[in-house]
Design a protein around this motif. Structure first.
Motif, PDB file in Angstrom:
ATOM      1  N   ILE A  98     -18.639 -42.510  31.691  1.00  0.00           N
ATOM      2  CA  ILE A  98     -19.666 -43.361  31.138  1.00  0.00           C
ATOM      3  C   ILE A  98     -20.457 -42.606  30.072  1.00  0.00           C
ATOM      4  O   ILE A  98     -20.763 -41.448  30.228  1.00  0.00           O
ATOM      5  CB  ILE A  98     -20.637 -43.871  32.224  1.00  0.00           C
ATOM      6  CG1 ILE A  98     -19.866 -44.694  33.215  1.00  0.00           C
ATOM      7  CG2 ILE A  98     -21.786 -44.636  31.639  1.00  0.00           C
ATOM      8  CD1 ILE A  98     -20.673 -45.178  34.372  1.00  0.00           C
ATOM      9  N   ARG A  99     -20.802 -43.306  28.970  1.00  0.00           N
ATOM     10  CA  ARG A  99     -21.607 -42.752  27.910  1.00  0.00           C
ATOM     11  C   ARG A  99     -22.438 -43.880  27.337  1.00  0.00           C
ATOM     12  O   ARG A  99     -21.988 -44.998  27.249  1.00  0.00           O
ATOM     13  CB  ARG A  99     -20.694 -42.162  26.815  1.00  0.00           C
ATOM     14  CG  ARG A  99     -21.437 -41.525  25.673  1.00  0.00           C
ATOM     15  CD  ARG A  99     -20.430 -40.924  24.703  1.00  0.00           C
ATOM     16  NE  ARG A  99     -19.622 -41.951  24.103  1.00  0.00           N
ATOM     17  CZ  ARG A  99     -19.934 -42.609  22.997  1.00  0.00           C
ATOM     18  NH1 ARG A  99     -21.069 -42.389  22.385  1.00  0.00           N
ATOM     19  NH2 ARG A  99     -19.117 -43.523  22.488  1.00  0.00           N
ATOM     20  N   GLU A 102     -22.239 -39.903  20.380  1.00  0.00           N
ATOM     21  CA  GLU A 102     -21.017 -39.662  19.631  1.00  0.00           C
ATOM     22  C   GLU A 102     -19.812 -39.652  20.569  1.00  0.00           C
ATOM     23  O   GLU A 102     -19.912 -39.193  21.699  1.00  0.00           O
ATOM     24  CB  GLU A 102     -21.107 -38.315  18.912  1.00  0.00           C
ATOM     25  CG  GLU A 102     -22.115 -38.304  17.781  1.00  0.00           C
ATOM     26  CD  GLU A 102     -21.747 -39.286  16.687  1.00  0.00           C
ATOM     27  OE1 GLU A 102     -20.550 -39.398  16.369  1.00  0.00           O
ATOM     28  OE2 GLU A 102     -22.649 -39.938  16.151  1.00  0.00           O
ATOM     29  N   PRO A 103     -18.636 -40.147  20.123  1.00  0.00           N
ATOM     30  CA  PRO A 103     -17.435 -40.108  20.941  1.00  0.00           C
ATOM     31  C   PRO A 103     -17.023 -38.673  21.246  1.00  0.00           C
ATOM     32  O   PRO A 103     -17.242 -37.771  20.451  1.00  0.00           O
ATOM     33  CB  PRO A 103     -16.375 -40.805  20.068  1.00  0.00           C
ATOM     34  CG  PRO A 103     -17.164 -41.585  19.071  1.00  0.00           C
ATOM     35  CD  PRO A 103     -18.421 -40.805  18.842  1.00  0.00           C
ATOM     36  N   ARG A 142     -24.077 -40.308  31.394  1.00  0.00           N
ATOM     37  CA  ARG A 142     -23.320 -39.785  30.256  1.00  0.00           C
ATOM     38  C   ARG A 142     -22.957 -38.323  30.452  1.00  0.00           C
ATOM     39  O   ARG A 142     -21.814 -37.912  30.220  1.00  0.00           O
ATOM     40  CB  ARG A 142     -24.134 -39.950  28.976  1.00  0.00           C
ATOM     41  CG  ARG A 142     -23.510 -39.269  27.768  1.00  0.00           C
ATOM     42  CD  ARG A 142     -24.257 -39.638  26.507  1.00  0.00           C
ATOM     43  NE  ARG A 142     -25.671 -39.374  26.612  1.00  0.00           N
ATOM     44  CZ  ARG A 142     -26.289 -38.393  25.950  1.00  0.00           C
ATOM     45  NH1 ARG A 142     -25.609 -37.599  25.151  1.00  0.00           N
ATOM     46  NH2 ARG A 142     -27.574 -38.214  26.090  1.00  0.00           N
ATOM     47  N   LEU A 143     -23.929 -37.513  30.877  1.00  0.00           N
ATOM     48  CA  LEU A 143     -23.678 -36.089  31.061  1.00  0.00           C
ATOM     49  C   LEU A 143     -22.580 -35.846  32.100  1.00  0.00           C
ATOM     50  O   LEU A 143     -21.672 -35.037  31.902  1.00  0.00           O
ATOM     51  CB  LEU A 143     -24.969 -35.387  31.493  1.00  0.00           C
ATOM     52  CG  LEU A 143     -26.078 -35.305  30.447  1.00  0.00           C
ATOM     53  CD1 LEU A 143     -27.343 -34.752  31.070  1.00  0.00           C
ATOM     54  CD2 LEU A 143     -25.636 -34.458  29.262  1.00  0.00           C
ATOM     55  N   ASN A 144     -22.656 -36.540  33.210  1.00  0.00           N
ATOM     56  CA  ASN A 144     -21.678 -36.368  34.276  1.00  0.00           C
ATOM     57  C   ASN A 144     -20.307 -36.913  33.875  1.00  0.00           C
ATOM     58  O   ASN A 144     -19.268 -36.289  34.113  1.00  0.00           O
ATOM     59  CB  ASN A 144     -22.170 -37.089  35.535  1.00  0.00           C
ATOM     60  CG  ASN A 144     -21.328 -36.765  36.742  1.00  0.00           C
ATOM     61  OD1 ASN A 144     -21.390 -35.675  37.294  1.00  0.00           O
ATOM     62  ND2 ASN A 144     -20.517 -37.723  37.171  1.00  0.00           N
ATOM     63  N   ALA A 145     -20.301 -38.081  33.231  1.00  0.00           N
ATOM     64  CA  ALA A 145     -19.044 -38.739  32.897  1.00  0.00           C
ATOM     65  C   ALA A 145     -18.239 -37.965  31.867  1.00  0.00           C
ATOM     66  O   ALA A 145     -17.013 -37.888  31.967  1.00  0.00           O
ATOM     67  CB  ALA A 145     -19.325 -40.142  32.372  1.00  0.00           C
ATOM     68  N   ARG A 146     -18.898 -37.427  30.870  1.00  0.00           N
ATOM     69  CA  ARG A 146     -18.185 -36.683  29.836  1.00  0.00           C
ATOM     70  C   ARG A 146     -17.372 -35.557  30.463  1.00  0.00           C
ATOM     71  O   ARG A 146     -16.195 -35.368  30.147  1.00  0.00           O
ATOM     72  CB  ARG A 146     -19.164 -36.126  28.816  1.00  0.00           C
ATOM     73  CG  ARG A 146     -18.498 -35.323  27.718  1.00  0.00           C
ATOM     74  CD  ARG A 146     -19.483 -34.927  26.648  1.00  0.00           C
ATOM     75  NE  ARG A 146     -20.068 -36.098  26.005  1.00  0.00           N
ATOM     76  CZ  ARG A 146     -20.536 -36.092  24.757  1.00  0.00           C
ATOM     77  NH1 ARG A 146     -20.486 -34.992  24.047  1.00  0.00           N
ATOM     78  NH2 ARG A 146     -21.056 -37.187  24.251  1.00  0.00           N
ATOM     79  N   GLU A 147     -17.987 -34.819  31.369  1.00  0.00           N
ATOM     80  CA  GLU A 147     -17.289 -33.700  32.010  1.00  0.00           C
ATOM     81  C   GLU A 147     -16.129 -34.196  32.863  1.00  0.00           C
ATOM     82  O   GLU A 147     -15.041 -33.615  32.861  1.00  0.00           O
ATOM     83  CB  GLU A 147     -18.277 -32.906  32.861  1.00  0.00           C
ATOM     84  CG  GLU A 147     -17.678 -31.689  33.547  1.00  0.00           C
ATOM     85  CD  GLU A 147     -17.200 -30.648  32.557  1.00  0.00           C
ATOM     86  OE1 GLU A 147     -16.332 -29.833  32.926  1.00  0.00           O
ATOM     87  OE2 GLU A 147     -17.675 -30.637  31.409  1.00  0.00           O
ATOM     88  N   GLN A 173     -12.062 -33.399  32.291  1.00  0.00           N
ATOM     89  CA  GLN A 173     -11.254 -32.753  33.329  1.00  0.00           C
ATOM     90  C   GLN A 173      -9.983 -33.538  33.607  1.00  0.00           C
ATOM     91  O   GLN A 173      -8.911 -32.947  33.789  1.00  0.00           O
ATOM     92  CB  GLN A 173     -12.089 -32.596  34.605  1.00  0.00           C
ATOM     93  CG  GLN A 173     -13.185 -31.552  34.480  1.00  0.00           C
ATOM     94  CD  GLN A 173     -14.157 -31.570  35.628  1.00  0.00           C
ATOM     95  OE1 GLN A 173     -13.995 -32.311  36.593  1.00  0.00           O
ATOM     96  NE2 GLN A 173     -15.190 -30.756  35.535  1.00  0.00           N
ATOM     97  N   LEU A 174     -10.071 -34.854  33.631  1.00  0.00           N
ATOM     98  CA  LEU A 174      -8.866 -35.671  33.801  1.00  0.00           C
ATOM     99  C   LEU A 174      -7.900 -35.456  32.640  1.00  0.00           C
ATOM    100  O   LEU A 174      -6.691 -35.271  32.840  1.00  0.00           O
ATOM    101  CB  LEU A 174      -9.240 -37.150  33.895  1.00  0.00           C
ATOM    102  CG  LEU A 174      -9.794 -37.652  35.220  1.00  0.00           C
ATOM    103  CD1 LEU A 174     -10.367 -39.055  35.050  1.00  0.00           C
ATOM    104  CD2 LEU A 174      -8.723 -37.655  36.299  1.00  0.00           C
ATOM    105  N   CYS A 175      -8.434 -35.476  31.435  1.00  0.00           N
ATOM    106  CA  CYS A 175      -7.598 -35.290  30.258  1.00  0.00           C
ATOM    107  C   CYS A 175      -6.916 -33.918  30.276  1.00  0.00           C
ATOM    108  O   CYS A 175      -5.713 -33.807  29.996  1.00  0.00           O
ATOM    109  CB  CYS A 175      -8.451 -35.429  28.997  1.00  0.00           C
ATOM    110  SG  CYS A 175      -7.522 -35.301  27.460  1.00  0.00           S
TER     111      CYS A 175
END
Length: 199
Positions: free
Chosen positions: A18-19, A24-25, A167-172, A176-178
């Motif tokens: 989530i962001r 920014e993407p 956003r902070l949690n989701a980006r990480e 990690q999945l990627c």
């Protein structure tokens, strides 16, 4: 820790990618996320392009029995029930934001349409509802992943602060999945262990 802050940390733990809409993407995998709030619910859509085939991407996204090995916020993750393409997943972990820490524990029911999509809803947890769908599309040697979710917490919390923490949690988590998908695609990932519980 106040109840609203604890709730926001749980939202961040559960929502995965989530962001907020103005950020920014993420460069890796082209992650782009929009999140909004309407009434008592959050609505989230995530799109990313993974440089790996659908099969590899699907295998990582649905590898709940080993997800704690590559998702830093999970202590344990396991399938506790399975009936054909319907299963239940239990996950436990901790989200950390600076000095703030929050333990979470929840169960989701997941319905699989292999290599095309899966959807899930929350069986138990600190929400009144949580529904999501994840779609996988072949995109010329890569995979387009589209995630859509709608969820409503049981108690009120400040929306703006919630979007920031999410956003902070989701980006990480999505990075990690990627990273795990790329490792497996190139054959550099460690073999899954027999346990998905971190010591």
């Amino acid at each position: 820790m106040s109840t609203p802050v604890r709730l926001l940390l749980l939202v961040a733990a559960l929502c995965s990618p989530i962001r907020d809409a103005v950020a920014e993407p993420v460069r890796d995998c082209g992650i782009a996320v929009t999140a909004s709030h309407a009434g008592d619910a959050y609505v989230v859509e995530v799109k990313l392009d993974v440089p790996a085939p659908v099969r590899t991407t699907w295998d990582v996204f649905t590898d709940w029995d080993h997800m704690a090995n590559f998702a830093a916020n999970l202590r344990s993750s396991r399938v506790i029930e399975r009936s054909g393409n319907v299963l239940r997943v239990e996950q436990q972990g901790q989200s950390t934001f600076g000095p703030l820490k929050f333990d979470f524990d929840y169960v989701r029911e997941v319905r699989l349409v292999p290599y095309e999509k899966y959807d899930f809803h929350l069986v138990r947890g600190t929400f009144r509802r949580f529904d999501a769908e994840v779609r996988f599309e072949n995109a010329n040697r890569s995979t387009r992943v589209v995630y859509h979710a709608q969820f409503a917490p049981k108690q009120w919390a400040p929306v703006v602060l919630g979007l920031v923490l999410i956003r902070l949690n989701a980006r990480e988590q999505f990075l990690q999945l990627c990273e795990e998908i790329v490792r497996r695609h190139h054959g550099t990932a460690a073999s899954p262990s027999n346990t998905a519980t971190k010591k």
